[in-house]
Design a protein around this motif. Structure first.
Motif, PDB file in Angstrom:
ATOM      1  N   PHE A 103     112.833  70.362   6.820  1.00 14.70           N
ATOM      2  CA  PHE A 103     112.351  70.069   5.469  1.00 14.70           C
ATOM      3  C   PHE A 103     110.900  70.499   5.288  1.00 14.70           C
ATOM      4  O   PHE A 103     110.533  71.079   4.262  1.00 14.70           O
ATOM      5  CB  PHE A 103     112.466  68.573   5.176  1.00 14.70           C
ATOM      6  CG  PHE A 103     113.880  68.092   4.941  1.00 14.70           C
ATOM      7  CD1 PHE A 103     114.898  68.974   4.640  1.00 14.70           C
ATOM      8  CD2 PHE A 103     114.179  66.743   5.003  1.00 14.70           C
ATOM      9  CE1 PHE A 103     116.188  68.536   4.408  1.00 14.70           C
ATOM     10  CE2 PHE A 103     115.472  66.285   4.772  1.00 14.70           C
ATOM     11  CZ  PHE A 103     116.472  67.182   4.477  1.00 14.70           C
ATOM     12  N   ARG A 107     109.523  73.194   2.648  1.00 16.78           N
ATOM     13  CA  ARG A 107     108.534  72.757   1.663  1.00 16.78           C
ATOM     14  C   ARG A 107     107.246  73.562   1.755  1.00 16.78           C
ATOM     15  O   ARG A 107     106.732  74.061   0.741  1.00 16.78           O
ATOM     16  CB  ARG A 107     108.228  71.272   1.886  1.00 16.78           C
ATOM     17  CG  ARG A 107     107.235  70.666   0.889  1.00 16.78           C
ATOM     18  CD  ARG A 107     106.833  69.251   1.294  1.00 16.78           C
ATOM     19  NE  ARG A 107     106.133  69.237   2.574  1.00 16.78           N
ATOM     20  CZ  ARG A 107     104.845  69.519   2.713  1.00 16.78           C
ATOM     21  NH1 ARG A 107     104.112  69.876   1.655  1.00 16.78           N
ATOM     22  NH2 ARG A 107     104.273  69.469   3.898  1.00 16.78           N
ATOM     23  N   TYR A 160     113.194  63.560   0.439  1.00 12.01           N
ATOM     24  CA  TYR A 160     112.601  64.878   0.227  1.00 12.01           C
ATOM     25  C   TYR A 160     113.047  65.490  -1.104  1.00 12.01           C
ATOM     26  O   TYR A 160     112.325  66.307  -1.686  1.00 12.01           O
ATOM     27  CB  TYR A 160     112.932  65.816   1.387  1.00 12.01           C
ATOM     28  CG  TYR A 160     111.892  65.757   2.489  1.00 12.01           C
ATOM     29  CD1 TYR A 160     110.878  66.706   2.567  1.00 12.01           C
ATOM     30  CD2 TYR A 160     111.912  64.735   3.434  1.00 12.01           C
ATOM     31  CE1 TYR A 160     109.918  66.653   3.564  1.00 12.01           C
ATOM     32  CE2 TYR A 160     110.957  64.665   4.438  1.00 12.01           C
ATOM     33  CZ  TYR A 160     109.961  65.626   4.496  1.00 12.01           C
ATOM     34  OH  TYR A 160     108.996  65.552   5.481  1.00 12.01           O
ATOM     35  N   CYS A 164     109.672  65.751  -2.925  1.00  7.47           N
ATOM     36  CA  CYS A 164     109.234  67.135  -2.782  1.00  7.47           C
ATOM     37  C   CYS A 164     110.057  68.125  -3.593  1.00  7.47           C
ATOM     38  O   CYS A 164     109.750  69.317  -3.615  1.00  7.47           O
ATOM     39  CB  CYS A 164     109.275  67.550  -1.302  1.00  7.47           C
ATOM     40  SG  CYS A 164     108.355  66.444  -0.209  1.00  7.47           S
TER      41      CYS A 164
END
Length: 316
Positions: A103, A107, A160, A164
């Motif tokens: 992740f 990101r 996430y 995000c």
């Protein structure tokens, strides 16, 4: 389309690679130095393998920065429940750290991709009789370190997505089996023992654990099709059950496998195969996923078991 499968050399990963190739997409897979290649050897001219240690953030960061996949199927994990009792912290660290590193790399490099997280029905753990078939809204009551690790993976996927903006889809897959299933898993253990007895390699005795546990089994080839649909049609941040909607006791599985053989076989309980705590019943409701994607299981369980037994019969 460029797709990445973590754990491509494993049971589900190898079947997923075959399915993705049928869809005409580019397939990249992660392996480690000690990864067994027998499940994917027949695909080596059609897939690209990259050595990557998912527990190493630098290794994962390099992979994502250089490849920038459009679809990621995150299957790599320590997935054997009994092993998680022997080494709880290794299971939790392995399964959680690898996902976080993945992740973070996506990101930090701004990679526009969709990520499927292979979660597990083991997350539900203790299920009350009035809670079956199990929906995604059922309480989470994990009963093993493995299940705890999968709850963490599940919730990290949601976090996430919310924090995000990553396009994550979590699939809580119930028991799945078929050709290439590792021999430590119950259906494969039973099938391999029968095949070994037929070949005269062992005495005509099958050693078993808890035969009364009830499980929802889906063919792995149906499961990998569901994984593809999860990213093509599933909602970002959503969790879906992947199941057959039916269940049977392990004793029924054994009897079905024995019906494919003409050898007379005795059954004996092996205390070493019993878990400290076991989930009594796992029966999934896949209605939510069916409504979103149209998926439903297609391969009859009898064919799954026969294919599994024939797989072990074919092994040297």
């Amino acid at each position: 389309m460029k797709t990445l499968i973590t754990g491509i050399s494993g049971f589900a990963g190898s079947h997923l690679a075959e399915y993705l190739l049928q869809q005409g997409v580019e397939v990249i897979g992660t392996i480690r130095g000690r990864s067994p290649m027998n499940h994917i050897r027949h695909l080596l001219g059609r897939i690209r393998l990259v050595e990557c240690e998912l527990r190493d953030p630098i290794s994962v960061d390099t992979l994502i920065r250089e490849e920038r996949p459009e679809r990621i199927f995150h299957l790599a994990a320590q997935s054997f429940v009994p092993a998680s009792w022997n080494s709880p912290i290794d299971t939790i660290c392995n399964n959680v750290a690898g996902e976080v590193h993945l992740f973070e790399a996506v990101r930090s490099h701004g990679v526009d991709c969709r990520i499927q997280i292979a979660c597990s029905s083991e997350e539900y753990g203790h299920v009350n009789p009035d809670e079956v078939p199990i929906k995604e809204t059922n309480p989470i009551r994990p009963l093993s370190p493995y299940a705890i690790s999968k709850v963490a993976q599940d919730y990290l996927g949601y976090q996430y997505y919310r924090s995000c903006g990553l396009h994550t889809v979590m699939t809580r897959t119930f028991n799945h089996t078929g050709p290439r299933r590792g021999e430590s898993f119950v259906t494969s253990s039973l099938a391999k023992q029968i095949a070994d007895i037929e070949k005269g390699r062992k005495d005509p005795v099958i050693h078993v654990g808890n035969l009364q546990a009830k499980r929802d089994f889906t063919d792995v080839r149906d499961v990998v099709r569901a994984y593809w649909l999860a990213l093509e049609k599933g909602g970002a941040g959503e969790t879906y059950n992947i199941a057959s909607g039916t269940c049977c006791a392990i004793e029924e599985v054994l009897q079905k496998l024995l019906s494919f053989s003409t050898v007379q076989i005795r059954i004996e309980e092996d205390p070493a195969r019993l878990r400290p705590s076991d989930v009594e019943i796992l029966l999934g409701d896949y209605t939510k996923f069916h409504r979103k994607t149209g998926w439903k299981p297609e391969i009859p369980f009898e064919r799954t078991l026969e294919d599994l037994l024939n797989y072990w019969r074919s092994q040297p």
